[in-house]
Design a protein around this motif. Structure first.
Motif, PDB file in Angstrom:
ATOM      1  N   LEU A 157       0.830  -1.202   0.000  1.00 53.98           N
ATOM      2  CA  LEU A 157       0.000   0.000   0.000  1.00 53.98           C
ATOM      3  C   LEU A 157       0.867   1.256   0.000  1.00 53.98           C
ATOM      4  O   LEU A 157       0.589   2.216  -0.727  1.00 53.98           O
ATOM      5  CB  LEU A 157      -0.929   0.002   1.215  1.00 53.98           C
ATOM      6  CG  LEU A 157      -1.894   1.190   1.301  1.00 53.98           C
ATOM      7  CD1 LEU A 157      -2.868   1.169   0.128  1.00 53.98           C
ATOM      8  CD2 LEU A 157      -2.665   1.178   2.616  1.00 53.98           C
ATOM      9  N   SER A 158       1.931   1.241   0.791  1.00 51.42           N
ATOM     10  CA  SER A 158       2.836   2.393   0.858  1.00 51.42           C
ATOM     11  C   SER A 158       3.446   2.679  -0.509  1.00 51.42           C
ATOM     12  O   SER A 158       3.555   3.836  -0.931  1.00 51.42           O
ATOM     13  CB  SER A 158       3.953   2.131   1.880  1.00 51.42           C
ATOM     14  OG  SER A 158       3.418   1.879   3.153  1.00 51.42           O
ATOM     15  N   TYR A 159       3.818   1.605  -1.197  1.00 51.07           N
ATOM     16  CA  TYR A 159       4.415   1.751  -2.529  1.00 51.07           C
ATOM     17  C   TYR A 159       3.392   2.295  -3.525  1.00 51.07           C
ATOM     18  O   TYR A 159       3.666   3.240  -4.273  1.00 51.07           O
ATOM     19  CB  TYR A 159       4.951   0.397  -3.003  1.00 51.07           C
ATOM     20  CG  TYR A 159       5.583   0.436  -4.377  1.00 51.07           C
ATOM     21  CD1 TYR A 159       6.874   0.924  -4.557  1.00 51.07           C
ATOM     22  CD2 TYR A 159       4.876  -0.004  -5.496  1.00 51.07           C
ATOM     23  CE1 TYR A 159       7.450   0.965  -5.817  1.00 51.07           C
ATOM     24  CE2 TYR A 159       5.442   0.037  -6.757  1.00 51.07           C
ATOM     25  CZ  TYR A 159       6.731   0.523  -6.913  1.00 51.07           C
ATOM     26  OH  TYR A 159       7.291   0.579  -8.161  1.00 51.07           O
ATOM     27  N   LYS A 160       2.186   1.703  -3.516  1.00 51.59           N
ATOM     28  CA  LYS A 160       1.149   2.107  -4.468  1.00 51.59           C
ATOM     29  C   LYS A 160       0.711   3.557  -4.258  1.00 51.59           C
ATOM     30  O   LYS A 160       0.365   4.255  -5.213  1.00 51.59           O
ATOM     31  CB  LYS A 160      -0.066   1.183  -4.349  1.00 51.59           C
ATOM     32  CG  LYS A 160       0.160  -0.211  -4.912  1.00 51.59           C
ATOM     33  CD  LYS A 160      -1.072  -1.084  -4.725  1.00 51.59           C
ATOM     34  CE  LYS A 160      -0.850  -2.483  -5.276  1.00 51.59           C
ATOM     35  NZ  LYS A 160      -2.023  -3.363  -5.043  1.00 51.59           N
ATOM     36  N   MET A 161       0.726   4.008  -3.009  1.00 55.70           N
ATOM     37  CA  MET A 161       0.242   5.355  -2.710  1.00 55.70           C
ATOM     38  C   MET A 161       1.345   6.411  -2.786  1.00 55.70           C
ATOM     39  O   MET A 161       1.121   7.575  -2.479  1.00 55.70           O
ATOM     40  CB  MET A 161      -0.430   5.372  -1.338  1.00 55.70           C
ATOM     41  CG  MET A 161      -1.612   4.423  -1.244  1.00 55.70           C
ATOM     42  SD  MET A 161      -2.766   4.821   0.066  1.00 55.70           S
ATOM     43  CE  MET A 161      -3.560   6.274  -0.598  1.00 55.70           C
ATOM     44  N   GLY A 162       2.542   5.987  -3.194  1.00 56.20           N
ATOM     45  CA  GLY A 162       3.605   6.958  -3.437  1.00 56.20           C
ATOM     46  C   GLY A 162       4.400   7.376  -2.224  1.00 56.20           C
ATOM     47  O   GLY A 162       5.090   8.400  -2.248  1.00 56.20           O
ATOM     48  N   PHE A 163       4.359   6.576  -1.165  1.00 54.13           N
ATOM     49  CA  PHE A 163       5.106   6.941   0.036  1.00 54.13           C
ATOM     50  C   PHE A 163       6.611   6.903  -0.211  1.00 54.13           C
ATOM     51  O   PHE A 163       7.369   7.668   0.383  1.00 54.13           O
ATOM     52  CB  PHE A 163       4.741   6.004   1.196  1.00 54.13           C
ATOM     53  CG  PHE A 163       5.454   6.320   2.482  1.00 54.13           C
ATOM     54  CD1 PHE A 163       5.057   7.398   3.260  1.00 54.13           C
ATOM     55  CD2 PHE A 163       6.529   5.553   2.906  1.00 54.13           C
ATOM     56  CE1 PHE A 163       5.726   7.705   4.444  1.00 54.13           C
ATOM     57  CE2 PHE A 163       7.201   5.847   4.084  1.00 54.13           C
ATOM     58  CZ  PHE A 163       6.794   6.927   4.855  1.00 54.13           C
ATOM     59  N   PHE A 164       7.042   6.015  -1.109  1.00 54.98           N
ATOM     60  CA  PHE A 164       8.473   5.870  -1.375  1.00 54.98           C
ATOM     61  C   PHE A 164       8.942   6.695  -2.576  1.00 54.98           C
ATOM     62  O   PHE A 164      10.108   6.629  -2.954  1.00 54.98           O
ATOM     63  CB  PHE A 164       8.819   4.388  -1.599  1.00 54.98           C
ATOM     64  CG  PHE A 164       8.535   3.515  -0.413  1.00 54.98           C
ATOM     65  CD1 PHE A 164       9.221   3.687   0.777  1.00 54.98           C
ATOM     66  CD2 PHE A 164       7.570   2.521  -0.478  1.00 54.98           C
ATOM     67  CE1 PHE A 164       8.960   2.891   1.883  1.00 54.98           C
ATOM     68  CE2 PHE A 164       7.301   1.712   0.616  1.00 54.98           C
ATOM     69  CZ  PHE A 164       7.994   1.904   1.804  1.00 54.98           C
ATOM     70  N   ASP A 165       8.029   7.453  -3.193  1.00 57.56           N
ATOM     71  CA  ASP A 165       8.416   8.292  -4.323  1.00 57.56           C
ATOM     72  C   ASP A 165       9.365   9.402  -3.874  1.00 57.56           C
ATOM     73  O   ASP A 165       9.331   9.829  -2.706  1.00 57.56           O
ATOM     74  CB  ASP A 165       7.184   8.939  -4.966  1.00 57.56           C
ATOM     75  CG  ASP A 165       6.306   7.921  -5.685  1.00 57.56           C
ATOM     76  OD1 ASP A 165       6.672   6.729  -5.682  1.00 57.56           O
ATOM     77  OD2 ASP A 165       5.267   8.316  -6.234  1.00 57.56           O
ATOM     78  N   VAL A 166      10.192   9.872  -4.805  1.00 61.17           N
ATOM     79  CA  VAL A 166      11.108  10.974  -4.485  1.00 61.17           C
ATOM     80  C   VAL A 166      10.310  12.195  -4.023  1.00 61.17           C
ATOM     81  O   VAL A 166      10.627  12.825  -3.016  1.00 61.17           O
ATOM     82  CB  VAL A 166      11.977  11.330  -5.712  1.00 61.17           C
ATOM     83  CG1 VAL A 166      12.842  12.547  -5.403  1.00 61.17           C
ATOM     84  CG2 VAL A 166      12.852  10.142  -6.100  1.00 61.17           C
ATOM     85  N   ASP A 167       9.259  12.520  -4.778  1.00 63.38           N
ATOM     86  CA  ASP A 167       8.340  13.582  -4.352  1.00 63.38           C
ATOM     87  C   ASP A 167       7.148  12.906  -3.675  1.00 63.38           C
ATOM     88  O   ASP A 167       6.092  12.736  -4.268  1.00 63.38           O
ATOM     89  CB  ASP A 167       7.888  14.444  -5.532  1.00 63.38           C
ATOM     90  CG  ASP A 167       7.337  13.618  -6.685  1.00 63.38           C
ATOM     91  OD1 ASP A 167       7.631  12.396  -6.724  1.00 63.38           O
ATOM     92  OD2 ASP A 167       6.606  14.165  -7.523  1.00 63.38           O
TER      93      ASP A 167
END
Length: 206
Positions: A157-167
């Motif tokens: 879920l964290s990955y899909k929701m962009g928690f690990f994105d640079v921005d």
């Protein structure tokens, strides 16, 4: 070494009888056969995902009884209620809820991770105080090398929701709110999960 001296986290399955679940009670009052597949606890409310034979008439009646009701699919529904006493106890406890399954008319099975046996005893004592009978179905030390179901779910879920994105597209607090847990708890789950994932990757690479 006493029970309170055990430091390693443990997996535990608890069967709670005389469970005061509001959604279970609702289905019983309506004489509806349903299975509660998932529960997300928040500070003052609890979200339930239930599977049942869902007709438009039944959905309408559910919405009349519980305004916070949404159809998810042909045979599943999301219902939000005030948190029952058990949910409130679990929410403020040290336990991480991995899985929830209704196993009887007033019985619910919880798969939990607790820091130690002392925390488990404290949780059971609190449940007993409100008249809920807690039986330990199984207990084992947490395998530190393997991701738990909950850790894997949260990582995805964290990955899909962009928690690990640079921005970063979602904050820790926002993500924790969606998961129905506190931000410090989420931070600890992610820290442990990422450590396992990185170790697995490095071991594979040699």
């Amino acid at each position: 070494m006493g029970a309170g001296d055990v430091k390693k986290p443990i997996n535990v399955t608890l069967i709670l009888q005389n469970h005061p679940c509001l959604v279970m009670k609702l289905f019983e009052e309506m004489n509806v056969k349903a299975e509660i597949n998932n529960v997300k606890m928040r500070e003052s409310v609890t979200d339930h995902i239930a599977t049942l034979k869902l007709t438009e008439k039944l959905l309408k009646e559910l919405k009349e009884r519980r305004s916070k009701t949404l159809r998810i699919s042909e045979n599943s529904v999301w219902i939000r209620t005030e948190g029952c006493q058990v949910c409130k106890i679990l929410y403020v406890s040290d336990a991480v809820v991995e899985k929830v399954k209704v196993v009887g008319s007033d019985a619910v099975m919880y798969k939990l991770i607790v820091p130690n046996l002392l925390s488990l005893k404290s949780l059971i004592d609190e449940l007993n105080k409100i008249g809920v009978k807690a039986m330990v179905g199984s207990i084992s030390e947490l395998d530190e090398e393997q991701l738990t179901e909950r850790q894997l779910e949260i990582l995805k879920l964290s990955y899909k929701m962009g928690f690990f994105d640079v921005d970063r597209r979602i904050t820790m607090t926002e993500l924790a709110e969606k998961l129905g847990i506190k931000a410090p708890t989420l931070e600890e789950i992610l820290r442990r999960a990422l450590r396992k994932a990185v170790k697995y990757y490095l071991d594979k690479k040699g």
